[in-house]
Every structure is written in structure tokens, then in C-alpha cells.
Design an enzyme around this catalytic site. Sequence first.
Site, PDB file in Angstrom:
ATOM      1  N   ALA A  32      14.130  -3.872  11.467  1.00  0.00           N
ATOM      2  CA  ALA A  32      14.068  -2.595  12.208  1.00  0.00           C
ATOM      3  C   ALA A  32      12.756  -1.919  11.812  1.00  0.00           C
ATOM      4  CB  ALA A  32      15.276  -1.713  11.924  1.00  0.00           C
ATOM      5  N   HIS A  34       9.214  -0.172  11.301  1.00  0.00           N
ATOM      6  CA  HIS A  34       8.571   1.058  11.772  1.00  0.00           C
ATOM      7  C   HIS A  34       7.183   1.122  11.136  1.00  0.00           C
ATOM      8  CE1 HIS A  34       9.575   2.522   7.792  1.00  0.00           C
ATOM      9  NE2 HIS A  34      10.850   2.274   8.025  1.00  0.00           N
ATOM     10  N   LYS A  35       6.483   2.243  11.385  1.00  0.00           N
ATOM     11  CA  LYS A  35       5.099   2.313  10.923  1.00  0.00           C
ATOM     12  C   LYS A  35       4.967   2.279   9.400  1.00  0.00           C
ATOM     13  CE  LYS A  35       3.186   4.573  14.970  1.00  0.00           C
ATOM     14  NZ  LYS A  35       2.973   5.906  15.577  1.00  0.00           N
ATOM     15  N   GLY A  36       6.009   2.674   8.694  1.00  0.00           N
ATOM     16  CA  GLY A  36       5.972   2.589   7.231  1.00  0.00           C
ATOM     17  C   GLY A  36       5.868   1.139   6.792  1.00  0.00           C
ATOM     18  N   HIS A  37       6.714   0.278   7.409  1.00  0.00           N
ATOM     19  CA  HIS A  37       6.632  -1.161   7.104  1.00  0.00           C
ATOM     20  C   HIS A  37       5.257  -1.698   7.509  1.00  0.00           C
ATOM     21  CE1 HIS A  37      11.162  -0.915   7.897  1.00  0.00           C
ATOM     22  NE2 HIS A  37      11.097  -1.383   6.663  1.00  0.00           N
ATOM     23  N   ASP A 152      10.814   4.122  -1.708  1.00  0.00           N
ATOM     24  CA  ASP A 152      11.885   3.702  -2.616  1.00  0.00           C
ATOM     25  C   ASP A 152      11.272   3.577  -4.008  1.00  0.00           C
ATOM     26  OD1 ASP A 152      14.122   2.907  -0.555  1.00  0.00           O
ATOM     27  OD2 ASP A 152      12.250   2.119   0.220  1.00  0.00           O
ATOM     28  N   SER A 187      12.063   5.737   8.201  1.00  0.00           N
ATOM     29  CA  SER A 187      13.126   4.878   7.690  1.00  0.00           C
ATOM     30  C   SER A 187      13.821   4.226   8.875  1.00  0.00           C
ATOM     31  CB  SER A 187      14.132   5.739   6.913  1.00  0.00           C
ATOM     32  OG  SER A 187      15.328   5.025   6.734  1.00  0.00           O
TER      33      SER A 187
HETATM   34  P1  AMP Z   1      13.454  -1.707   3.919  1.00  0.00           P
HETATM   35  O1  AMP Z   1      13.292  -2.484   5.167  1.00  0.00           O
HETATM   36  O2  AMP Z   1      13.971  -0.318   4.157  1.00  0.00           O
HETATM   37  O3  AMP Z   1      14.165  -2.449   2.837  1.00  0.00           O
HETATM   38  O4  AMP Z   1      11.984  -1.470   3.368  1.00  0.00           O
HETATM   39  C1  AMP Z   1      11.106  -2.528   3.136  1.00  0.00           C
HETATM   40  C2  AMP Z   1       9.926  -1.999   2.392  1.00  0.00           C
HETATM   41  O5  AMP Z   1       9.272  -1.012   3.185  1.00  0.00           O
HETATM   42  C3  AMP Z   1      10.288  -1.336   1.062  1.00  0.00           C
HETATM   43  O6  AMP Z   1       9.317  -1.680   0.094  1.00  0.00           O
HETATM   44  C4  AMP Z   1      10.236   0.129   1.402  1.00  0.00           C
HETATM   45  O7  AMP Z   1       9.947   0.951   0.293  1.00  0.00           O
HETATM   46  C5  AMP Z   1       9.096   0.153   2.400  1.00  0.00           C
HETATM   47  N1  AMP Z   1       9.179   1.344   3.234  1.00  0.00           N
HETATM   48  C6  AMP Z   1      10.238   1.757   3.988  1.00  0.00           C
HETATM   49  N2  AMP Z   1       9.950   2.921   4.577  1.00  0.00           N
HETATM   50  C7  AMP Z   1       8.704   3.277   4.186  1.00  0.00           C
HETATM   51  C8  AMP Z   1       7.844   4.393   4.455  1.00  0.00           C
HETATM   52  N3  AMP Z   1       8.237   5.397   5.238  1.00  0.00           N
HETATM   53  N4  AMP Z   1       6.622   4.409   3.884  1.00  0.00           N
HETATM   54  C9  AMP Z   1       6.224   3.392   3.071  1.00  0.00           C
HETATM   55  N5  AMP Z   1       6.973   2.321   2.785  1.00  0.00           N
HETATM   56  C10 AMP Z   1       8.200   2.258   3.330  1.00  0.00           C
END
Ligand code: AMP
Length: 283
Positions: A32, A34-37, A152, A187
Amino acid sequence: MPTFKDATSLQAFLNSQRTGNNTVGFVPTMGALHKGHLALVTSALSQNEIVVVSIFVNPTQFGNAGDLKNYPRTLSKDETLLKTLHNDIIVFAPNAEDLYNGNITSNSYNFGAIANEMEGKYRQGHFNGVGTVLELLFDIVKPDYAYFGEKDFQQLQIVRKLISLTKQPVTIVGCPIYRENSGLAMSSRNERLSKERREASAFIYKTLQKVKEDFKYKSARQLNEWVKSEFDKQEALELEYFEIANIDTLKTIKRKHKNNKYRAFIAVFVEDVRLIDNVSLNY
Ligand code: AMP
């Protein structure tokens, strides 16, 4: 852009790519995207010749069956997004039975005291699940660098500890939090919020910013009380925890000490969606 479902064919492909001084950058995600990933993937692309993104919703890190079931799964959309960054990004999207060799359970790690704070306290077993899946993924991908978001922050510290325990030869790179225009930390769970709730959730970062401003002259106790009273006034948001902690020990502070670095950490429920965020306070 190749997508692999099984570890053996991924490894064969990676071995064919790993020539000369090529390095492998790895971004583990639950999809899923997003721009953070994408910001993490962009960092990986700028520092490595080969980039692997795993997309795997890891069952062992969820304490709540509903949260696991409702977690968004959007593989083909994720592949399209990654393609906008680079054509050669390698996607690893295994299924749980295969990745865990038929035994979907967590190892038990001794991460020390940092695992008992905040997320460790409120999500029992969570970090053992995170450690287990990352140890498996690092073994398969064998990355030189792995990229994690400060969103995180506690997880980032746990991953560093994991590497010191397992001695896997990977360098962990921390990346800043990427936010929506409203300030809300991006997120995958934001997708589950209605427009109104998403707008209301911007209050989380607004509060953290005010905490950062006031940290210079207010005590941790005063700030704790202020945050609690602010959230009491918010109908749509339920505060789970707010803590000001030392970034190394992640212990809540009673008193500020010179030369220590602090961050404020928060977890909030917006209906059944749980959001976390954090900011640096004095560095
Ligand atoms: P997740 O898919 O939520 O397990 O996140 C995968 C990776 O992306 C983890 O290292 C998270 O910390 C990072 N991540 C998720 N959201 C953000 C964000 N808004 N900004 C920076 N990194 C993010």
C-alpha cells in the site's frame, strides 16, 4: 520490472546482477505504498545499483486480527508506483507460508529495554514479529544497505539492535518522515480514514510541533499534561500514549539532561485506525 514470489528465483536473479562493486539496497515494506515509502526507495536508488523492495504484510507482527485483515493490499498499484521511479526495481512479494517455511511464528529476541517501551508495551510481541521477518528477508536478499523510516523510530532502533544480535552484514539507513500537506505523517493506514477523520488527524502533528516549540522552557510533565488535555477536547481522536523520551534508551524522561537528545512520540486511535508519529525536540 521483475516481481518475484519465491526466494529461490529472486536469489538466482540477484546473483546474476551482483557483479563488480554493485551494491544491493533493500526497502522492506508491507505495501500500500505511498510517498513516504517512495522516498525510502529514492534514497536506495541514489546509493545502490540494485534495489529490492519487499511487499509483505507480515502476520507475526500484528497483535490484532482485525488490523491484519483490514490492512490494505494493493500489489499491482504498488508495482505501477515503483515503475514511476525506475524500471529496474526488483519487487519481492512472497506468501507467508513460503517465507516462513510453513511455520508462521515469531522468534524471541533479546532487544533489551528499548523493546519494552511504547510500541513494545502497547503491541505485545510486535517487535519479535518485526525481527523475525527482517531476519528472514535479510537472509534471502543479502542487502548491503537497508532503508527504514523514522516514522517508526523505535522500530529503526530495534532493527539496529537486531543487526547487532544476528551479525547480518547489512548497514541500516534511517530516513526522515514524509508528511502529507496537512502535516499528517504518511501511512498506509491513512487510506482507511474518511476525509473528515483524515483532516482531524492533522491535529496530531500540529500538537507535536507545539510541543517542540515549548520544549525549550516547559518541563516534560507540563507538556504531558498539556497534550492530554488537548486530546481530551478532540472527539475524533483518542490518545493512546504521548511520551518524551531519550532517543537512545527510549525511556520516558522525568527531567531534561544536557547533551541528551530527545524526541516526542505519540500513538492515537482515529476510530479503529491506529496512527503513530514522532518529532525530534532538541536536535
Ligand atoms: P510499512 O509498510 O508501514 O511497514 O513501512 C515500511 C517502511 O516505510 C518502514 O521503514 C517505515 O518506517 C517507512 N515509512 C512508512 N511511512 C513513512 C513516512 N511517512 N515517512 C518515512 N518513512 C515511512
